[in-house]
Design an enzyme around this catalytic site. Structure first.
Site, PDB file in Angstrom:
ATOM      1  N   LYS A 199      44.684  56.294  32.436  1.00 22.44           N
ATOM      2  CA  LYS A 199      43.384  56.915  32.125  1.00 22.44           C
ATOM      3  C   LYS A 199      43.185  58.206  32.929  1.00 22.44           C
ATOM      4  CE  LYS A 199      41.747  54.225  28.956  1.00 22.44           C
ATOM      5  NZ  LYS A 199      41.566  54.786  27.596  1.00 22.44           N
ATOM      6  N   TYR A 226      46.697  50.737  34.280  1.00 20.00           N
ATOM      7  CA  TYR A 226      45.720  51.221  33.300  1.00 20.00           C
ATOM      8  C   TYR A 226      44.991  52.439  33.869  1.00 20.00           C
ATOM      9  CZ  TYR A 226      41.687  50.815  30.096  1.00 20.00           C
ATOM     10  OH  TYR A 226      40.716  51.041  29.161  1.00 20.00           O
ATOM     11  N   HIS A 281      37.807  40.258  28.933  1.00 14.23           N
ATOM     12  CA  HIS A 281      36.999  40.579  30.111  1.00 14.23           C
ATOM     13  C   HIS A 281      36.072  39.404  30.413  1.00 14.23           C
ATOM     14  CE1 HIS A 281      38.268  44.668  28.934  1.00 14.23           C
ATOM     15  NE2 HIS A 281      38.282  44.859  30.237  1.00 14.23           N
ATOM     16  N   GLY A 309      35.139  51.485  19.561  1.00 14.12           N
ATOM     17  CA  GLY A 309      35.332  52.196  18.299  1.00 14.12           C
ATOM     18  C   GLY A 309      34.395  51.681  17.218  1.00 14.12           C
ATOM     19  N   GLY A 342      40.814  53.811  17.085  1.00 12.54           N
ATOM     20  CA  GLY A 342      40.431  52.511  17.639  1.00 12.54           C
ATOM     21  C   GLY A 342      39.128  52.010  17.027  1.00 12.54           C
ATOM     22  N   HIS A 343      38.912  52.301  15.739  1.00 14.19           N
ATOM     23  CA  HIS A 343      37.587  52.054  15.144  1.00 14.19           C
ATOM     24  C   HIS A 343      37.262  50.579  14.932  1.00 14.19           C
ATOM     25  CE1 HIS A 343      40.009  51.535  11.594  1.00 14.19           C
ATOM     26  NE2 HIS A 343      38.956  51.249  10.859  1.00 14.19           N
ATOM     27  N   ARG A 344      38.237  49.709  15.133  1.00 19.75           N
ATOM     28  CA  ARG A 344      37.927  48.283  14.974  1.00 19.75           C
ATOM     29  C   ARG A 344      37.681  47.579  16.307  1.00 19.75           C
ATOM     30  NH1 ARG A 344      41.942  45.840  10.411  1.00 19.75           N
ATOM     31  NH2 ARG A 344      40.961  46.824   8.609  1.00 19.75           N
ATOM     32  N   PRO A 382      33.304  55.271  30.919  1.00 21.42           N
ATOM     33  CA  PRO A 382      32.332  54.187  30.779  1.00 21.42           C
ATOM     34  C   PRO A 382      32.495  53.122  31.854  1.00 21.42           C
ATOM     35  CG  PRO A 382      34.040  54.013  29.086  1.00 21.42           C
ATOM     36  CD  PRO A 382      34.415  55.162  29.973  1.00 21.42           C
ATOM     37  N   ASP A 433      39.896  38.461  42.352  1.00 18.79           N
ATOM     38  CA  ASP A 433      38.529  38.987  42.246  1.00 18.79           C
ATOM     39  C   ASP A 433      38.518  40.402  41.675  1.00 18.79           C
ATOM     40  OD1 ASP A 433      36.839  36.997  43.055  1.00 18.79           O
ATOM     41  OD2 ASP A 433      36.752  37.649  45.157  1.00 18.79           O
ATOM     42  N   LEU A 442      32.127  47.163  29.727  1.00 10.03           N
ATOM     43  CA  LEU A 442      31.383  47.081  28.469  1.00 10.03           C
ATOM     44  C   LEU A 442      31.503  45.706  27.834  1.00 10.03           C
ATOM     45  CD1 LEU A 442      32.767  50.441  27.081  1.00 10.03           C
ATOM     46  CD2 LEU A 442      30.452  50.081  27.980  1.00 10.03           C
ATOM     47  N   SER A 488      37.779  54.909  31.973  1.00 14.31           N
ATOM     48  CA  SER A 488      37.293  53.628  32.493  1.00 14.31           C
ATOM     49  C   SER A 488      36.874  53.808  33.946  1.00 14.31           C
ATOM     50  CB  SER A 488      38.423  52.604  32.416  1.00 14.31           C
ATOM     51  OG  SER A 488      38.128  51.490  33.218  1.00 14.31           O
ATOM     52  N   SER A 489      35.939  52.961  34.400  1.00 14.61           N
ATOM     53  CA  SER A 489      35.494  53.070  35.795  1.00 14.61           C
ATOM     54  C   SER A 489      36.588  52.649  36.775  1.00 14.61           C
ATOM     55  CB  SER A 489      34.234  52.233  36.015  1.00 14.61           C
ATOM     56  OG  SER A 489      34.483  50.883  35.710  1.00 14.61           O
ATOM     57  N   CYS A 490      37.686  52.050  36.277  1.00 14.72           N
ATOM     58  CA  CYS A 490      38.759  51.647  37.197  1.00 14.72           C
ATOM     59  C   CYS A 490      39.601  52.829  37.665  1.00 14.72           C
ATOM     60  CB  CYS A 490      39.642  50.568  36.583  1.00 14.72           C
ATOM     61  SG  CYS A 490      40.652  51.167  35.246  1.00 14.72           S
ATOM     62  N   LEU A 508      36.016  47.228  20.379  1.00 18.90           N
ATOM     63  CA  LEU A 508      34.656  47.098  20.928  1.00 18.90           C
ATOM     64  C   LEU A 508      33.918  48.435  20.893  1.00 18.90           C
ATOM     65  CD1 LEU A 508      32.559  45.425  22.630  1.00 18.90           C
ATOM     66  CD2 LEU A 508      33.838  46.129  24.654  1.00 18.90           C
TER      67      LEU A 508
HETATM   68  O1  GFB Z   1      36.026  41.613  33.409  1.00 11.22           O
HETATM   69  P1  GFB Z   1      37.209  41.385  34.275  1.00 11.22           P
HETATM   70  O2  GFB Z   1      38.373  40.685  33.652  1.00 11.22           O
HETATM   71  O3  GFB Z   1      37.782  42.746  34.818  1.00 11.22           O
HETATM   72  O4  GFB Z   1      36.778  40.509  35.549  1.00 11.22           O
HETATM   73  P2  GFB Z   1      37.524  43.777  36.004  1.00 11.22           P
HETATM   74  C1  GFB Z   1      35.635  40.796  36.297  1.00 11.22           C
HETATM   75  C2  GFB Z   1      35.411  39.719  37.341  1.00 11.22           C
HETATM   76  O5  GFB Z   1      35.049  38.492  36.694  1.00 11.22           O
HETATM   77  C3  GFB Z   1      36.624  39.413  38.227  1.00 11.22           C
HETATM   78  C4  GFB Z   1      35.801  37.421  37.233  1.00 11.22           C
HETATM   79  O6  GFB Z   1      36.196  39.221  39.565  1.00 11.22           O
HETATM   80  C5  GFB Z   1      37.136  38.090  37.625  1.00 11.22           C
HETATM   81  O7  GFB Z   1      37.870  37.314  38.558  1.00 11.22           O
HETATM   82  N1  GFB Z   1      35.901  36.320  36.275  1.00 11.22           N
HETATM   83  C6  GFB Z   1      35.357  35.082  36.427  1.00 11.22           C
HETATM   84  C7  GFB Z   1      36.572  36.339  35.109  1.00 11.22           C
HETATM   85  N2  GFB Z   1      35.697  34.291  35.411  1.00 11.22           N
HETATM   86  C8  GFB Z   1      36.442  35.046  34.555  1.00 11.22           C
HETATM   87  C9  GFB Z   1      37.070  34.751  33.318  1.00 11.22           C
HETATM   88  O8  GFB Z   1      37.013  33.645  32.775  1.00 11.22           O
HETATM   89  N3  GFB Z   1      37.747  35.784  32.717  1.00 11.22           N
HETATM   90  C10 GFB Z   1      37.817  37.034  33.285  1.00 11.22           C
HETATM   91  N4  GFB Z   1      38.472  38.013  32.629  1.00 11.22           N
HETATM   92  N5  GFB Z   1      37.247  37.313  34.486  1.00 11.22           N
HETATM   93  C11 GFB Z   1      38.855  45.274  34.396  1.00 11.22           C
HETATM   94  C12 GFB Z   1      40.134  46.036  34.491  1.00 11.22           C
HETATM   95  O9  GFB Z   1      38.604  44.848  35.665  1.00 11.22           O
HETATM   96  O10 GFB Z   1      37.765  46.059  34.026  1.00 11.22           O
HETATM   97  C13 GFB Z   1      40.347  46.921  33.349  1.00 11.22           C
HETATM   98  O11 GFB Z   1      41.199  45.159  34.690  1.00 11.22           O
HETATM   99  C14 GFB Z   1      39.107  47.699  32.950  1.00 11.22           C
HETATM  100  O12 GFB Z   1      41.340  47.831  33.701  1.00 11.22           O
HETATM  101  C15 GFB Z   1      37.891  46.812  32.889  1.00 11.22           C
HETATM  102  O13 GFB Z   1      38.863  48.742  33.830  1.00 11.22           O
HETATM  103  C16 GFB Z   1      36.621  47.540  32.640  1.00 11.22           C
HETATM  104  O14 GFB Z   1      36.142  44.356  35.942  1.00 11.22           O
HETATM  105  O15 GFB Z   1      37.897  43.197  37.319  1.00 11.22           O
END
Ligand code: GFB
Length: 336
Positions: free
Chosen positions: A152, A148, A191, A28, A22-24, A175, A281, A178, A119-121, A26
């Protein structure tokens, strides 16, 4: 009880053959930067088109040819809350395949050490905060990313099982959320932080009056710069060989509302933020207890303000100011 480690001891030195799966992505690419910076000379990396990690025969063939001494498993199908929620089969299947192939091939070809990234999830949705390693499997998972998370958790157990049955020095690191260079800026699959950077930037450039963010803005997240995680992983590859997986976070958390405000200011968008309550959320709070890692002597270096500025620079360098396509395509195998 954990079995004795039977693999030949080999120091994690600049001469070692190191495969960054996965070196390309975030994480990696951050590992690659840090390994290069620290003078490691024999780095192995394969893009998705060169090596499909879902294919067991191809992965084993690669390991038999290249015989890496050290393996970082930073390859995974990753995404934000929406991608996790809407592609459950892909998140479960691809991640199980990728990690099974990498871990089993590392065992078969005698890799000296392997570091698996989770992952923290993996922790229960309503785990006490901050979350200690012991809280694994003590309650139901967050529904949006349970697929996911299950993959993990299986990866952690794989490493532990191969240690016990085969004496492999395989360790796992969990982690926190990130961000950083080579992040995914696709609004459907990214994310939160890269999504906010892109949304505010595009609204500023187009002169739009408002930006829509997802959910209530109430959840809290711990956000760490990917290069800090890379430094932690190199440190652990050298210094940690326990069966117990170990958390890697920075210890600070922020609400999504405050995060949006920070990014809005750094990007320079002057309009309003609107919250779309129809979007999930996710977990209300996800703060890792990283005291085990801190006690070993590691600490993060990049604060959130600096990290967001660096991430925005990365966005500007890889995306056009008008939101046109990135110069390099985001790889599908990256990790978080
Ligand atoms: O980063 P995120 O997609 O993942 O969302 P998780 C974090 C929070 O940000 C949630 C809000 O409460 C989203 O509703 N948020 C607000 C947004 N606006 C946005 C937006 O425009 N885009 C996104 N993506 N979110 C992930 C897991 O959870 O975290 C993965 O689904 C993994 O499995 C990763 O563990 C680290 O933090 O909720």
């Amino acid at each position: 009880m954990e079995g004795a480690i039977r693999f030949r001891f080999m120091n994690f030195t600049p001469d070692a053959r190191i495969y960054v799966a996965g070196h390309r992505g975030l994480v990696g690419s951050a590992l690659w930067r840090e390994l290069t910076r620290q003078g490691y000379r024999h780095l192995l990396g394969r893009s998705r088109s060169e090596l499909d990690l879902v294919d067991p025969a191809r992965v084993l063939e690669f390991f038999e040819e290249q015989r890496p001494d050290f393996v970082f498993v930073a390859a995974a199908k990753v995404g934000g809350i929406h991608a996790n929620n809407t592609q459950p089969a892909s998140f479960l299947y691809e991640n199980l395949q990728i990690q099974n192939n990498l871990i089993h091939s590392a065992y078969l070809t005698g890799a000296r050490k392997l570091l698996f990234l989770g992952s923290s999830c993996i922790y229960p949705k309503l785990a006490p905060q901050p979350m200690k390693e012991e809280y694994l499997l003590t309650g139901p998972l967050e529904p949006t990313n349970q697929w996911y998370a299950i993959a993990k958790i299986a990866g952690i157990k794989m490493c532990q099982a191969y240690r016990r049955q085969h004496g492999c020095n395989f360790i796992s690191v969990m982690p926190t959320n990130l961000y950083g260079p080579n992040d995914n800026y696709d609004l459907e699959t990214s994310h939160v932080l890269p999504a906010l950077i892109r949304k505010f930037h595009e609204a500023k450039v187009k002169g739009t009056g408002e930006v829509v963010c997802w959910g209530s803005g109430g959840p809290l997240r711990e956000l760490m710069y990917a290069d800090d995680l890379a430094r932690a992983c190199l440190f652990l590859m050298e210094a940690y060989s326990e069966e117990q997986f170990i958390n890697a976070g920075c210890g600070d958390e922020i609400s999504i509302k405050d995060l949006a405000e920070h990014v809005r200011k750094i990007v320079g968008f002057q309009g309003d933020i609107v919250w779309d309550a129809s979007k999930p959320d996710g977990t209300p709070r996800k703060l890792l207890d990283s005291s085990r890692l801190f006690a070993l002597g590691w600490k993060p270096q990049v604060d959130l303000e600096t990290g967001i500025r660096l991430a925005y620079q990365d966005f500007l360098a890889s995306w056009g100011g008008d939101g046109r396509k990135p110069r390099t395509m985001q790889p599908s195998f990256a990790t978080q």
